[in-house]
Write a protein that holds these residues in place. Structure first.
Motif, mmCIF file in Angstrom:
data_model
loop_
_atom_site.group_PDB
_atom_site.id
_atom_site.type_symbol
_atom_site.label_atom_id
_atom_site.label_comp_id
_atom_site.label_asym_id
_atom_site.label_seq_id
_atom_site.Cartn_x
_atom_site.Cartn_y
_atom_site.Cartn_z
ATOM 1 N N MET A 187 -5.696 29.394 32.990
ATOM 2 C CA MET A 187 -5.852 30.841 32.896
ATOM 3 C C MET A 187 -4.582 31.500 32.423
ATOM 4 O O MET A 187 -3.507 31.138 32.857
ATOM 5 N N ASP A 233 -0.912 29.679 33.937
ATOM 6 C CA ASP A 233 -0.762 28.749 35.062
ATOM 7 C C ASP A 233 -1.012 27.320 34.616
ATOM 8 O O ASP A 233 -1.052 27.026 33.434
ATOM 9 N N GLY A 234 -1.194 26.440 35.573
ATOM 10 C CA GLY A 234 -1.245 25.016 35.272
ATOM 11 C C GLY A 234 -2.430 24.550 34.450
ATOM 12 O O GLY A 234 -2.441 23.408 33.981
ATOM 13 N N SER A 235 -3.426 25.400 34.231
ATOM 14 C CA SER A 235 -4.569 24.889 33.471
ATOM 15 C C SER A 235 -4.433 25.171 31.983
ATOM 16 O O SER A 235 -5.401 25.098 31.239
ATOM 17 N N GLU A 236 -3.252 25.514 31.541
ATOM 18 C CA GLU A 236 -3.030 25.654 30.103
ATOM 19 C C GLU A 236 -1.885 24.745 29.696
ATOM 20 O O GLU A 236 -0.958 24.521 30.470
ATOM 21 N N ASN A 237 -1.966 24.267 28.497
ATOM 22 C CA ASN A 237 -0.931 23.383 27.971
ATOM 23 C C ASN A 237 0.170 24.217 27.325
ATOM 24 O O ASN A 237 -0.098 25.123 26.549
ATOM 25 N N GLU A 238 1.407 23.862 27.655
ATOM 26 C CA GLU A 238 2.530 24.694 27.226
ATOM 27 C C GLU A 238 2.646 24.808 25.710
ATOM 28 O O GLU A 238 2.849 25.897 25.161
ATOM 29 N N LEU A 239 2.509 23.656 25.048
ATOM 30 C CA LEU A 239 2.668 23.704 23.590
ATOM 31 C C LEU A 239 1.505 24.435 22.951
ATOM 32 O O LEU A 239 1.660 25.112 21.919
ATOM 33 N N ALA A 240 0.342 24.320 23.579
ATOM 34 C CA ALA A 240 -0.808 25.041 23.040
ATOM 35 C C ALA A 240 -0.585 26.543 23.157
ATOM 36 O O ALA A 240 -0.976 27.321 22.277
ATOM 37 N N MET A 241 0.035 26.961 24.227
ATOM 38 C CA MET A 241 0.320 28.380 24.402
ATOM 39 C C MET A 241 1.301 28.858 23.352
ATOM 40 O O MET A 241 1.194 29.978 22.837
#
Lengths: 871, 145
Positions: free
Chosen positions: B1, B77-85
């Motif tokens: 999220m 939060d934890g349900s997203e990937n950092e590089l994707a963000m």
């Protein structure tokens, strides 16, 4: 902008949002003035009946609220009015205002239900999307319940634009109104097979969230996710599916075997770093038992670490720290990269590297690593310097100094830390110094030496952060004075005028330590005289073993110095300092009288002699670490009513008293290692040796027998905790009787000294550095009901499915599923009631099934049966 | 999220702030200021990630990108990937670029509504909805008619 053009047409004099912004930038009156003037205008305009004016005013208000922190909750009703307009632009403004400012407590929330419903069923897809967005941001239980049918319809819409948003909104609807699951779940799952990547990505996004909250409920869908994992080529989708599998694999290890291979494939083939990272993360967090996958992941981590891109470096280190606890070899392989990262520009990278380095610390390399880190600390900025100090302190003190073999070295390291310019960890160092003093008797001489060096240095007194360390140093000098080489200098240091910079509590410790030193010197003087009198030369030499024999002149000197130092303190306004000073001076006064007279008399009859002897006895009791459960073990003496009196106290100062908690956490807070509290002696620490007396433990055993059920479970993971009371003394003794020889075989030949004995308490020996409070994921009633709903929806779904996947008998498969649900009985009942109320198609059927299934499977395992397809 | 999307300039003035969990306006302003104070002290050439547990609660991460005078910030939060963000910020900026041709801060200042329209197509209720800037453009153009 179209909104401004319409308003210009309708109301020539109203300022549009654009005007507002322009005006804001050009304003001469000052920001807050401008805003309040604009607000006044808005308030006027928004009350007008003309919807265009109203909406423009609302638009301006939303802008001010979002960017300038103006409260817009008073305009809630107007937002509702604006949203009811038939013009799209007005609707847009209205919805924007609503999503921005409405929340659970907004009173007019109910008024929008109908409007939202109308818009959800509108032909214009953009209106639908507005309504969906609104629902997803501010949906409450009522809204969700009322609009579930519309959402259900939209999930089947032919327009992808609408469908994907409907899927997105499902998450919120489920969250707020779990019964919606029954209605919408099937359609949701159908979309897992969609070919449109955006739809698919929306669906897996929703499932990712659901899996995060409750992995068990999504487990039955594993086959579908597997298909997506293998087939999809879209990175966004794959990332989400990986996250889902990470959660599922942690509760169902067999899943790991199946997905390890596809994940490795992805890792090898893809060029997208984000996907690689997600694969790595999945493998190291949930699939770390699969060697091949793990090796590949670590290799990939290595690639990340050597990249120049700081993002990749940081993420590589992050992944490494996830894998560190179980597979230290991975970290050791990448040692050089970690050490290099320690001097990186990026503070995040440095911190991660530091933590990894500390994870690699063990007995053999602790001194080397600490040396490296101390050098870094001296060169770093204050923040990082303190991080380094903190991590060294916590790693070394873990488990009562488990990894330290050479305590002399460690004690001098602690002293060195005190001299690092930016050090702000004085308190931790203080606790460790005192802790070591109490637990490790062999380290005491070194402690005294280090403390002496700290006390002597007048420069340290000025540093506020070092005061706790100095207080520890003073206490150590007083308590273990027998190891002191030159007590005279110690006393001088303790009473130097610069100690006026210390806060009164620490000053009091200084004075008391000086007193202890004095008593010790007097005692040795007197006993030396005594042995002269009894003409035993041997005794004489033994009592004055490592220090100069005290002569009458030196004692007199000492007494005078103390008197000089303490004299001015008799008038100080701090009560404790004053009291201690006066006590010592009183003692000295009495002493001086005796000393002044002839000394060839039988000294053991003088009052001075007797009092000194008494004092020395007082100070000779050895203090040890206090268990946090110690207080509980003290039996309340008969006749003492603990609770009664305190009730009156509550009336008097109710707001100051906090309720006494019966768990040991509060005891830990109260029983801190600060020096003044150490004088509370525990029953167990009465003898001078370090093993607890059997008397106390047998008292304890008796008490336990009598009041066993009132005892709290022991804190440490102790195999003896459930044993008979007689186990207690054994375990304690064991800890104390670890002979130094036990460590010999493991030592490297270069270390010559055996590890000293470290006293460890059997229970209640909590670490001073508390680990971070466990962050419990909040599973409120909502989450539970949601997961229940999903599970039941899956049951219903599986009932209707006639796929070959289920090779087992569908009925028994179902029953097993029922067995495996984690529903407790009382929840069952409430759910049955809910189902009866709702009268959905299969509700009653499955509830009957459930009750039967439940009775049959009393002691069922909690494993969900995965269909054979996957195993 | 995704928890929040923010755009602020190098002086800390917010140009866009959208929070996907409700919080009162004072709290929002506080968070914006907090984020700005952390960002402004970051040197160049470091990673684009930050742990901001103290501001947004446990398990929150922040990714930011510095373009000219603007910071684009995504909190998740934890349900997203950092590089994707990080990629998502890229998508957002590209779309804005297509919208305004060579977008600059002023475009963002004066086109508040359009900005929101663009953002609403990309992030929906805290979830990533659309990652193709062409699609987003289509939708935004329709809406602005």
């Amino acid at each position: 902008m179209s909104s401004s053009s319409t308003s210009i047409m309708d109301n020539l004099f109203q300022r549009s949002l654009e005007d507002l912004i322009k005006g804001f930038r050009l304003q001469l009156l000052g920001e807050s003035n401008f805003i309040s003037r604009a607000l006044e205008e808005i308030r006027r305009e928004i009350k007008v009946t003309d919807l265009s004016t109203k909406s423009t005013a609302l638009h301006k208000l939303s802008y001010l609220a979002a960017l300038h922190g103006v409260d817009m909750s008073w305009a809630a009703f107007h937002a509702v009015e604006v949203v009811s307009s038939s013009r799209f632009q007005h609707k847009r403004i209205g919805y924007q205002a609503i999503t921005q400012s409405f929340h659970e407590q907004t009173s007019v929330l109910l008024l929008i239900t109908n409007q939202v419903r109308k818009d959800l069923t509108s032909a214009n897809e953009y209106e639908v999307s507005l309504a969906l967005e609104c629902l997803s941001r501010i949906g409450t239980q009522d809204l969700a319940r009322d609009l579930t049918p519309e959402v259900f319809t939209l999930l089947g819409s032919s327009k992808a634009f609408v469908k994907k948003k409907a899927i997105g909104v499902v998450l919120r609807v489920f969250e707020k109104y779990p019964d919606a699951v029954k209605v919408c779940f099937k359609r949701l799952v159908e979309n897992l097979e969609s070919s449109d990547p955006q739809i698919l990505s929306a669906v897996v996004g929703v499932f990712c969230e659901l899996a995060t909250r409750d992995p068990g409920s999504c487990l039955p869908l594993a086959p579908e996710f597997y298909k997506v994992l293998v087939d999809s080529r879209n990175n966004w989708v794959l990332i989400k599916v990986l996250k889902i599998f990470a959660k599922l694999a942690s509760i169902e290890p067999r899943l790991g075997k199946k997905v390890a291979e596809p994940i490795c494939e992805h890792m090898r083939r893809t060029v997208a770093k984000s996907l690689v990272f997600e694969c790595i993360r999945t493998v190291v967090s949930s699939l770390s038992d699969h060697e091949a996958a793990l090796k590949l992941a670590v290799a990939k981590i290595r690639e990340f670490l050597v990249e120049d891109d700081p993002n990749l470096k940081y993420l590589g280190l992050n992944a490494l720290s996830i894998v560190a606890p179980k597979h230290l070899w991975a970290v050791l392989e990448n040692k050089e990269a970690v050490v290099k990262a320690l001097s990186d520009e990026d503070p995040n990278v440095k911190l991660e590297a530091l933590h990894l380095l500390m994870a690699m610390v063990n007995e053999d390399n602790v001194s080397e690593i600490s040396r490296i880190l101390m050098n870094y600390a001296l060169k770093s900025d204050p923040l990082f310097c303190n991080e380094i100090i903190y991590s060294v302190l916590s790693a070394c003190s873990r488990n009562a100094f488990e990894i330290i073999v050479d305590f002399d070295w460690y004690v001098s390291l602690l002293g060195e830390m005190a001299r690092i310019p930016h050090c702000q960890r004085g308190e931790e160092i203080e606790h460790q110094l005192i802790d070591i003093g109490m637990r490790v008797s062999d380290a005491r001489p070194q402690l005294v030496r280090v403390s002496w060096a700290l006390l002597i240095d007048p420069a340290l007194l000025g540093n506020l952060f070092l005061h706790p360390i100095l207080s520890a140093a003073a206490w150590i000098s007083g308590e273990y004075v027998e190891f002191c080489k030159n007590p005279y200098e110690t006393v001088e240091a303790l009473l130097q005028p610069r100690t006026g910079l210390l806060p009164p509590s620490i000053r009091a410790i200084y004075i008391h330590s000086a007193f202890k030193v004095l008593v010790f010197c007097l005692r040795s003087y007197f006993s030396a005289k005594e042995s002269i009198l009894s003409s035993s030369a041997q005794e004489f030499s033994s009592t004055s073993s490592s220090m100069n024999a005290f002569t009458y002149e030196s004692i007199l000197n000492l007494v005078n110095v103390i008197e000089l130092g303490l004299g001015p303190l008799c008038g100080t306004h701090d009560v404790e300092v004053q009291e201690r000073a006066k006590n010592v001076l009183g003692f000295i006064g009495m002493l001086k009288q005796e000393l002044g007279e002839k000394l060839d008399l039988q000294d053991n009859e003088t009052e001075a002699f007797r009092v000194t002897a008494f004092m020395e006895d007082l100070f000779s009791e050895e203090l040890g670490p206090v268990s946090t459960t110690a207080q509980e073990k003290v039996c309340v003496p008969d006749g003492l009513k603990l609770k009664e009196n305190l009730r009156d106290l509550e009336e008097i100062c109710g707001e100051f008293l906090k309720p006494v908690e019966s768990d040991s956490v509060s005891y830990m807070d109260k029983i801190s290692f600060s020096v003044s509290k150490l004088r509370i002696r525990d029953q167990q620490e009465t003898s001078s040796s370090s093993s607890p007396p059997h008397e106390a433990s047998s008292l304890l055993a008796e008490h336990r027998k009598r009041h066993g059920m009132y005892y709290l479970p022991s804190q440490k993971d102790d195999p003896d905790s459930n044993g008979t009371p007689s186990d207690y003394p054994l375990a304690n003794e064991l800890a104390n009787e670890i002979s130094p020889n036990a460590f010999n075989p493991k030592r490297k030949p270069s270390q010559s000294k055996p590890r000293p004995v470290v006293v460890k308490l059997d229970e209640g020996d909590e670490l001073r550095i508390t680990p971070q409070a466990k962050t419990t994921i909040e599973t409120g009633n909502d989450d539970e009901s949601l997961s229940r709903a999903i599970q039941s929806a899956l049951l219903v779904k599986n009932k209707g499915k006639e796929k070959d996947k289920f090779e087992t008998n569908p009925n028994s498969g179902q029953r097993e599923k029922e067995e495996s649900s984690r529903i407790e009985e009382n929840h069952q009942n409430s759910e049955k009631k809910k189902k009866k109320k709702k009268k959905k198609k299969n509700g009653e059927g499955s509830s009957k099934h459930k009750s039967r299934g439940r009775n049959q499977a009393a002691a069922a395992s909690e494993q969900v049966v995965i269909p054979d397809f996957l195993l | 999220m995704i928890k929040a999307v923010m755009m602020m300039n190098t002086q800390g003035k917010p140009r866009l702030a959208k929070f996907y969990d409700y919080m009162p306006v004072e709290k929002q302003q506080e968070l914006i200021r907090g984020v700005f104070s952390v960002l402004s002290s970051r040197p160049e050439n470091v990673s684009n990630f930050l742990e901001i547990d103290s501001l947004f609660g446990v398990d929150s991460r922040l990714v930011y990108k510095h373009y000219a005078t603007l910071y684009f910030v995504l909190v998740f939060d934890g349900s997203e990937n950092e590089l994707a963000m990080l990629d998502l910020i890229q998508v957002l900026v590209e779309t804005l670029d297509k919208c305004f041709s060579n977008v600059c801060e002023l475009d963002i200042v004066f086109n508040y509504s359009k900005m929101h329209a663009v953002l609403d197509e990309i992030v929906f209720g805290g979830q990533v909805l659309e990652t193709s800037s062409a699609e987003v453009m289509k939708a935004v153009e329709e809406i602005s008619k």
